[in-house]
Design an enzyme around this catalytic site. Sequence first.
Site, mmCIF file in Angstrom:
data_model
loop_
_atom_site.group_PDB
_atom_site.id
_atom_site.type_symbol
_atom_site.label_atom_id
_atom_site.label_comp_id
_atom_site.label_asym_id
_atom_site.label_seq_id
_atom_site.Cartn_x
_atom_site.Cartn_y
_atom_site.Cartn_z
ATOM 1 N N HIS A 276 0.838 -1.211 0.000
ATOM 2 C CA HIS A 276 0.000 0.000 0.000
ATOM 3 C C HIS A 276 0.873 1.262 0.000
ATOM 4 O O HIS A 276 0.729 2.135 -0.851
ATOM 5 C CB HIS A 276 -0.921 -0.018 1.228
ATOM 6 C CG HIS A 276 -1.832 1.167 1.314
ATOM 7 N ND1 HIS A 276 -3.141 1.120 0.907
ATOM 8 C CD2 HIS A 276 -1.628 2.442 1.729
ATOM 9 C CE1 HIS A 276 -3.704 2.309 1.079
ATOM 10 N NE2 HIS A 276 -2.807 3.135 1.585
ATOM 11 N N GLU A 277 1.789 1.319 0.944
ATOM 12 C CA GLU A 277 2.612 2.532 1.048
ATOM 13 C C GLU A 277 3.549 2.655 -0.157
ATOM 14 O O GLU A 277 3.820 3.756 -0.621
ATOM 15 C CB GLU A 277 3.397 2.537 2.366
ATOM 16 C CG GLU A 277 2.520 2.540 3.621
ATOM 17 C CD GLU A 277 1.463 3.638 3.661
ATOM 18 O OE1 GLU A 277 1.711 4.742 3.124
ATOM 19 O OE2 GLU A 277 0.367 3.393 4.216
ATOM 20 N N HIS A 280 1.732 4.501 -2.802
ATOM 21 C CA HIS A 280 1.856 5.957 -2.605
ATOM 22 C C HIS A 280 3.261 6.401 -3.013
ATOM 23 O O HIS A 280 3.449 7.439 -3.645
ATOM 24 C CB HIS A 280 1.647 6.323 -1.134
ATOM 25 C CG HIS A 280 0.218 6.280 -0.667
ATOM 26 N ND1 HIS A 280 -0.764 7.066 -1.202
ATOM 27 C CD2 HIS A 280 -0.382 5.559 0.316
ATOM 28 C CE1 HIS A 280 -1.924 6.829 -0.573
ATOM 29 N NE2 HIS A 280 -1.708 5.918 0.346
ATOM 30 N N GLU A 306 -4.626 7.726 -3.135
ATOM 31 C CA GLU A 306 -5.113 6.435 -2.627
ATOM 32 C C GLU A 306 -5.365 5.454 -3.781
ATOM 33 O O GLU A 306 -5.248 4.245 -3.612
ATOM 34 C CB GLU A 306 -6.384 6.678 -1.796
ATOM 35 C CG GLU A 306 -6.772 5.553 -0.864
ATOM 36 C CD GLU A 306 -5.791 5.280 0.275
ATOM 37 O OE1 GLU A 306 -4.863 6.082 0.510
ATOM 38 O OE2 GLU A 306 -5.956 4.232 0.917
HETATM 39 ZN ZN ZN Z 1 -3.140 5.236 1.755
#
Ligand code: ZN
Length: 511
Positions: A276-277, A280, A306
């Site tokens: 997830h990170e 980003h 996101e």
């Molecule tokens: Zn996030």
Amino acid sequence: MTKPDTPVADPKYRRLVTLVAEAVNLQKVGYLLFWDQQCMMPKGGAAARGNHMALVGRLAHERLTSPEVGQLLEDLRDLEASLPYDSDEASFIRVTRREYEKATRVPPELVDRLNRIQNESFQVWLKAREAKDYRVFRPALEEAYAARRDLAEALGYKDHPMDPLVDRFEPGLTVKDVEGLFDELRTALVPLVRAITDKARGQADPAAVLQGHFPHDAQLAVGREAVRAIGFDLDTRGRLDLSVHPYTVDISPDDVRITTRVNEQYVGQSFFACLHEAGHGLYAQGIPARFQESPLGDGASAGLHESQSRLWENIVGRSRAFWEFFLPRMKEHFPSLGGVTVEDMYRAVNKVETSLIRVEADEVTYNLHIMVRWELEKAVFDGRLALADLAEAWNAKFEEYLGIRPPDDLLGVLQDIHWTSSFGAAFPGYTIGNVASIQLYERALADHPDLEAQFARGKFDTLLGWMQRNVHAHGAKFTPQELLTRVTGRPLTAEPYLSYIRRKFGELYGV
Ligand code: ZN
């Protein structure tokens, strides 16, 4: 990209670039102080660090809102109008003006008050959680809502007082846009969740393989291997560290720091936090270096950011193809997974469960968690719900949408600090991200129909390159709706997301 010949030489344009660069650089110094606070700083540093962060925040704000910046923005209107909308120069002036106007509309006393409420309410929230009692938190929330109403008035609005709060996260989007999206999602998702949970009842837990003992260092090594594989540069332009809450800090496109947290009993937590990170982080590393000292050097919005984290976490990281490639690598670190098949893993990481906790929610139920929050927040703002009744309203809505009722406030309304830590309307960005991630991915898939076959071979650069060219390359030039329309031919639309969910989970659960 159209390159005009003269504006770069325009002394007023150059002056604006210089002044705004100082504001952006000060803001980045603040990010670095924040990263250090979360990852490195001894506890004793808290008070001094608060002063340091407040100072650079104030200096950045003063630079951006100086009368000289305001005058230059006025003087540059003709130049801006003479340039193509999507040129770097017109976009720089347009986005700087947008940020300048937002920043100057809010009186400094109100900024201070909002920041003070944020800081003080965090301690109150911790106390309330300890007591599992919403009533402890309520006075802080009363104060926060009063300040948010003042913020909405200061920013100004046409239709709904929450419009300017939504716009702070998602430029150009309104309450009406969010409501329209949520209506469509709610109608489809509530019955789908019921059908899946009915079907899954009494079946063996598919996620049991993710439970056991997974040593801390091996989990970090696996996380590093995975984020490298999808293309995050950990060696010269990025880092991965530990923190209480995973997040991403972008100091510059060449210095992007992501974090994770490790639970030795459950291998999914850190692994998906890393993906997830890193999503980003890939967005941040993909933004062109020439935007580095400009308001263009950011994602298009919180929701679009996101969309990139969800792309790598869910669409890629929870696909069969990804596990065909990655399961053998994971087994090298965790021999206990020896007997697990790709199909076992695919089912484990896609288990649908109506849980009480948002951050543990699966792809199907996640948006219902967000909807509960958004609807209650809006009801409070509209004066239809008294804060005294918030905890009870939470439980009732949770039961309506997810079919379960939190046993106490800790597992209910007290789980997110967002209620007072943001300036309101922070929740929709999560759902916008989920929906936009599929809309973008489907477009990439139309250009490259063999993406999944590539994932199975550990090849992710086609997808990453597509996102870099179509999304990352523009930084914050376009609003989310402009960007999505430009790239996919239509604004944010629920339909691709819903058909992805129906297809994927219909097959998994036979519904
Ligand atoms: Zn996030």
